[in-house]
Enzyme design. Structure first.
Site, mmCIF file in Angstrom:
data_model
loop_
_atom_site.group_PDB
_atom_site.id
_atom_site.type_symbol
_atom_site.label_atom_id
_atom_site.label_comp_id
_atom_site.label_asym_id
_atom_site.label_seq_id
_atom_site.Cartn_x
_atom_site.Cartn_y
_atom_site.Cartn_z
ATOM 1 N N ALA A 67 0.915 -1.259 -0.053
ATOM 2 C CA ALA A 67 -0.024 -0.048 -0.115
ATOM 3 C C ALA A 67 0.915 1.292 0.018
ATOM 4 C CB ALA A 67 -0.868 0.112 1.308
ATOM 5 N N TYR B 196 -9.869 0.936 4.415
ATOM 6 C CA TYR B 196 -9.084 2.355 4.265
ATOM 7 C C TYR B 196 -10.187 3.058 3.386
ATOM 8 C CZ TYR B 196 -5.234 -0.039 6.154
ATOM 9 O OH TYR B 196 -4.459 -0.974 7.020
ATOM 10 N N LEU C 41 -5.215 -16.987 3.562
ATOM 11 C CA LEU C 41 -4.846 -18.399 4.222
ATOM 12 C C LEU C 41 -4.883 -19.468 2.932
ATOM 13 C CD1 LEU C 41 -6.785 -18.387 7.697
ATOM 14 C CD2 LEU C 41 -4.255 -18.258 6.756
HETATM 15 C C1 LIG Z 1 2.802 -8.001 6.709
HETATM 16 C C2 LIG Z 1 1.474 -7.720 5.822
HETATM 17 C C3 LIG Z 1 1.428 -6.551 5.434
HETATM 18 C C4 LIG Z 1 0.143 -6.543 4.736
HETATM 19 N N1 LIG Z 1 0.101 -5.040 3.960
HETATM 20 C C5 LIG Z 1 -1.070 -5.143 3.184
HETATM 21 C C6 LIG Z 1 -1.074 -4.155 2.259
HETATM 22 O O1 LIG Z 1 -0.133 -3.045 2.000
HETATM 23 N N2 LIG Z 1 -2.208 -3.906 1.327
HETATM 24 C C7 LIG Z 1 -3.234 -5.099 1.357
HETATM 25 O O2 LIG Z 1 -4.223 -4.633 0.597
HETATM 26 N N3 LIG Z 1 -2.946 -5.952 2.285
HETATM 27 C C8 LIG Z 1 -2.060 -5.930 2.857
HETATM 28 N N4 LIG Z 1 -1.814 -7.159 3.786
HETATM 29 C C9 LIG Z 1 -2.905 -8.100 3.550
HETATM 30 C C10 LIG Z 1 -2.294 -9.242 2.540
HETATM 31 O O3 LIG Z 1 -1.916 -8.810 1.354
HETATM 32 C C11 LIG Z 1 -3.107 -10.660 2.596
HETATM 33 O O4 LIG Z 1 -4.592 -10.244 1.808
HETATM 34 C C12 LIG Z 1 -3.625 -11.376 3.728
HETATM 35 O O5 LIG Z 1 -2.601 -11.178 4.538
HETATM 36 C C13 LIG Z 1 -4.148 -12.694 3.513
HETATM 37 O O6 LIG Z 1 -3.365 -13.213 2.763
HETATM 38 P P1 LIG Z 1 -2.226 -14.476 3.331
HETATM 39 O O7 LIG Z 1 -3.301 -15.334 4.049
HETATM 40 O O8 LIG Z 1 -1.932 -15.248 2.268
HETATM 41 O O9 LIG Z 1 -1.432 -13.861 4.050
HETATM 42 C C14 LIG Z 1 -0.685 -7.266 4.463
HETATM 43 C C15 LIG Z 1 -0.367 -8.558 5.093
HETATM 44 C C16 LIG Z 1 0.672 -8.809 5.790
HETATM 45 C C17 LIG Z 1 0.976 -10.161 6.547
#
Ligand SMILES: Cc1cc2nc3c(=O)[nH]c(=O)nc-3n(C[C@H](O)[C@H](O)[C@H](O)COP(=O)(O)O)c2cc1C
Length: 367
Positions: free
Chosen positions: A59, A185, A304
């Site tokens: 972001a 947001y 997930l």
């Molecule tokens: C460290 C971290 C930072 C994240 N920053 C953003 C972000 O900048 N923009 C966004 O849309 N989602 C952000 N997310 C959410 C992830 O893009 C993702 O949607 C969420 O972690 C679920 O996916 P996962 O289970 O593969 O981790 C962030 C997640 C993590 C773990």
């Protein structure tokens, strides 16, 4: 063995993704005055060698007050543009992975501390804090200072800032833009009836709540070269009674598609502190499936998704066209390699790493 669908190409506007795995945006809270640092070069550099088809940069604030924290990345002036250009040039020298940037405004969830310092709101009179803005003067958390409701001039300022960041993104060679309309947001705050209680043409009906996000989409689309993709990330549900729900998100997705949106990335939640999320593997996939049933543009599922067979099932059954991974690829930056090996496919490694591919291991150790 048939080629796994996860490792077949897919097209997003003119961008030919070589497989169905994209890296989701992840804030790193490691910028200085909005400028990317060497951390970003290290972090994004390793992800650019992961074998995924697309790298999405975290972001990125379109204005300083649109950053979630004072340590977030921005793309709002020459200094932030130069800093991001340096990182992109560094990555491009060694990886041909397409790169996208998530353009964002954090609205009423801005002006907070880094998560590892507790993540609480920083008051406007503190050096690292500022007055937040939102569709209505309703704080995200009762402990927060209420945001200022945006007037027409404020809306124009932010819309123009998205467009200006898109011009900068094009100039430094981004292959695509993802507009952040998820996770509570600013643009999600407009979409949700819980955070948007305006009585003008930007509040009330879904058509009105969608007006500002659609205006931002159009401004970015116009500012970014027509051969490059503009996509949107949404929270399909607030997981709250009377909040934004999947039916409204499906309707919003259709509106976006009509305006030329190239792909939609389906996440959820983040708008309300009382949200009740039923967390579990693939928990957001049914939301992606609902959107996919209503649109032709590629749909991205996220949340997930951690196992190769799980990812393959999502794209093979047509629940989504693409899967995104976040935490799994931080934990294992070669996740796509390992998924390919497990499913009987191949990713394209950097030539420096050629000899470590599983088939080559076998050849090496046979001799
Ligand atoms: C460290 C971290 C930072 C994240 N920053 C953003 C972000 O900048 N923009 C966004 O849309 N989602 C952000 N997310 C959410 C992830 O893009 C993702 O949607 C969420 O972690 C679920 O996916 P996962 O289970 O593969 O981790 C962030 C997640 C993590 C773990």
């Amino acid at each position: 063995m048939a080629q796994p669908v996860l490792f077949t190409p897919v097209r997003v506007r003119n961008l030919e993704l070589e497989n169905r795995i994209v890296i989701a945006p992840m804030c790193q809270y490691s910028a200085e005055d909005g400028c990317m640092t060497d951390w970003h070069l290290i972090h994004l550099g390793q992800l650019a060698l992961s074998g995924a088809a697309l790298l999405t940069i975290e972001a990125t604030g379109v204005t300083p007050d649109g950053r979630i924290t004072y340590a977030d990345v921005g793309l709002y002036d020459d200094a932030t543009e130069r800093a991001m250009a340096r990182v992109i040039e560094g990555i491009r020298k060694w990886s041909d992975m397409p790169i996208s940037v998530q353009l964002a405004h954090a609205g009423r969830k801005a002006s907070t501390d880094k998560p590892w310092f507790g993540g609480g709101q920083i008051a406007p009179d503190h050096p690292n804090g500022w007055q937040t803005v939102a569709p209505s003067a309703i704080p995200f958390n009762p402990k927060y200072v209420a945001p200022a409701a945006l007037d027409k001039e404020g809306l124009k300022r932010i819309r123009d800032a998205f467009a200006a960041s898109a011009v900068r993104a094009a100039r430094i060679g981004h292959d695509a833009i993802q507009i952040h309309a998820a996770h509570g947001y600013l643009l999600h705050e407009f979409l949700s009836p819980l955070s948007n209680q305006r009585s003008d043409e930007y509040g009330g009906s879904l058509e009105n709540r969608a007006r500002f996000p659609l205006e931002v989409f159009e401004a970015v689309r116009q500012a970014f070269p027509s051969d490059r993709a503009v996509t949107v990330r949404v929270s399909a549900t607030d997981w709250m009674d009377h909040g934004l729900n999947v039916e409204e998100t499906v309707a919003f997705a259709k509106m976006l598609e009509e305006k030329g949106c190239d792909a939609i990335h389906v996440s959820s939640g983040g708008l309300h502190i009382e949200q009740k999320i039923a967390l579990g593997p693939s928990y957001q996939v049914p939301l992606a499936r609902a959107v996919k049933a209503a649109v032709k543009m590629p749909v991205v599922a996220v949340g997930l998704i951690t196992e190769p067979a799980q990812a393959e099932a999502i794209v093979a059954t047509g629940d989504a066209d693409i899967i995104a991974i976040a935490r799994a690829v931080l934990y294992d930056p070669r996740w796509p390699w390992h998924a390919a090996a497990e499913l009987g496919a191949q990713v394209k490694p950097a030539p420096q790493y050629l000899r470590c591919q599983p088939s080559q291991f076998r050849t090496l150790f046979k001799s």
